[in-house]
Design an enzyme around this catalytic site. Structure first.
Site, short mmCIF file in Angstrom:
data_model
loop_
_atom_site.label_atom_id
_atom_site.label_comp_id
_atom_site.label_asym_id
_atom_site.label_seq_id
_atom_site.Cartn_x
_atom_site.Cartn_y
_atom_site.Cartn_z
N SER A 39 0.83 -1.20 0.00
CA SER A 39 0.00 0.00 0.00
C SER A 39 0.88 1.26 0.00
O SER A 39 1.71 1.43 -0.89
CB SER A 39 -0.96 -0.04 1.19
OG SER A 39 -2.00 0.88 1.03
N ASP A 154 -5.85 -3.69 -2.04
CA ASP A 154 -4.75 -3.35 -1.13
C ASP A 154 -4.16 -4.59 -0.46
O ASP A 154 -4.88 -5.40 0.12
CB ASP A 154 -5.30 -2.39 -0.07
CG ASP A 154 -4.23 -1.73 0.74
OD1 ASP A 154 -3.46 -2.45 1.41
OD2 ASP A 154 -4.15 -0.48 0.73
#
Length: 262
Positions: A39, A154
């Protein structure tokens, strides 16, 4: 001198602390040989692996505006997210262009999660920017990325701090940086989106605790960023995160030097 790998964890806006951490390493003449990110950790890690200086990254952060990322539309909402991720990709390409993993100055990988299978997806080949886009597609915030028969979101869903991945690149010692840290009590959980994000945070915390036991790093670092939200673009908070990341790294610099010299 042992080969140093950095595992830079997810954390949204709190991930600006990674930039401060890298600046502290630079100031002490320490260069990692391998980086893996998840991320926001993949955003910072990929830019650093390309050769971008932490100072220049921080300048870019200071110039970032909410409208640079906000891409609200009905199609995204119907799919259960707030934003499309085309603007996110455009921001990433400002700095990464069409660079491939093979062209980076430091070997790098990043982590996503396949929504279909629930399994971890590791990116270490091909173009970097779309891989980082997928790794950074926060559930409920950004649309997941379709890639072949995979739908990727993510990486923090399955692996917040990619210790195993940076070891697989060749790191002999791993320093991990977790900008989210332990789960904090939440005073208010009002509204469906906030409620669902809180559930994700709880799940993520449990996964992280399990991964820390299964794949321990040689040195685990978690800057104390208080209650700064990972979901809010706020310049004042960015400055705090940068400072805390720098100070945290400086406070353990002797330990970092020790693990790579032993």
């Amino acid at each position: 001198m042992k080969k140093l790998g950095l595992a830079l964890g997810s954390g949204g806006a709190r991930g600006v602390a990674h930039i401060g951490f890298l600046q502290a390493l630079d100031d002490n003449g320490i260069k990692p040989q391998f980086i893996s990110g998840c991320s926001m950790g993949s955003v910072v890690g990929s830019c650093y692996a390309l050769g971008m200086r932490p100072k220049d990254m921080m300048d870019a952060v200071r110039n970032l505006k909410a409208r640079d990322l906000l891409d609200l539309n009905i199609a995204a909402i119907r799919q259960g997210t707030l934003l499309k991720s085309k603007k996110l990709l455009a921001v990433l390409k400002r700095f990464l262009g069409h660079t491939t993993f093979e062209e980076l100055k430091i070997p790098f990988s990043c982590v996503g999660a396949d929504v279909i299978t629930g399994k971890k997806v590791v990116f270490d080949k091909g173009e970097v920017a779309p891989a980082v886009q997928a790794s950074s597609s926060i559930p409920l915030v950004f649309q997941p990325i379709e890639s072949g028969d995979q739908i990727i979101c993510d990486g923090g869903v399955v692996c917040r701090v990619p210790v195993e991945e940076v070891r697989n690149l060749g790191a002999e010692v791993v320093v991990s940086v977790d900008v989210l840290g332990p789960l904090r009590p939440e005073v208010k959980v009002n509204g469906m989106i906030r409620y669902l994000l809180r559930i994700i945070d709880i799940y993520d915390n449990e996964i992280t605790n399990r991964n820390k036991k299964e794949h321990p790093s040689d040195l685990y670092i978690s800057p104390d960023l208080g209650d700064i939200s990972q979901y809010k673009i706020d310049r004042a908070n960015f400055e705090v995160c940068y400072k805390k990341g720098y100070e945290c790294a400086m406070s353990v610099m002797d330990e970092i030097k020790k693990v790579i010299e032993d």
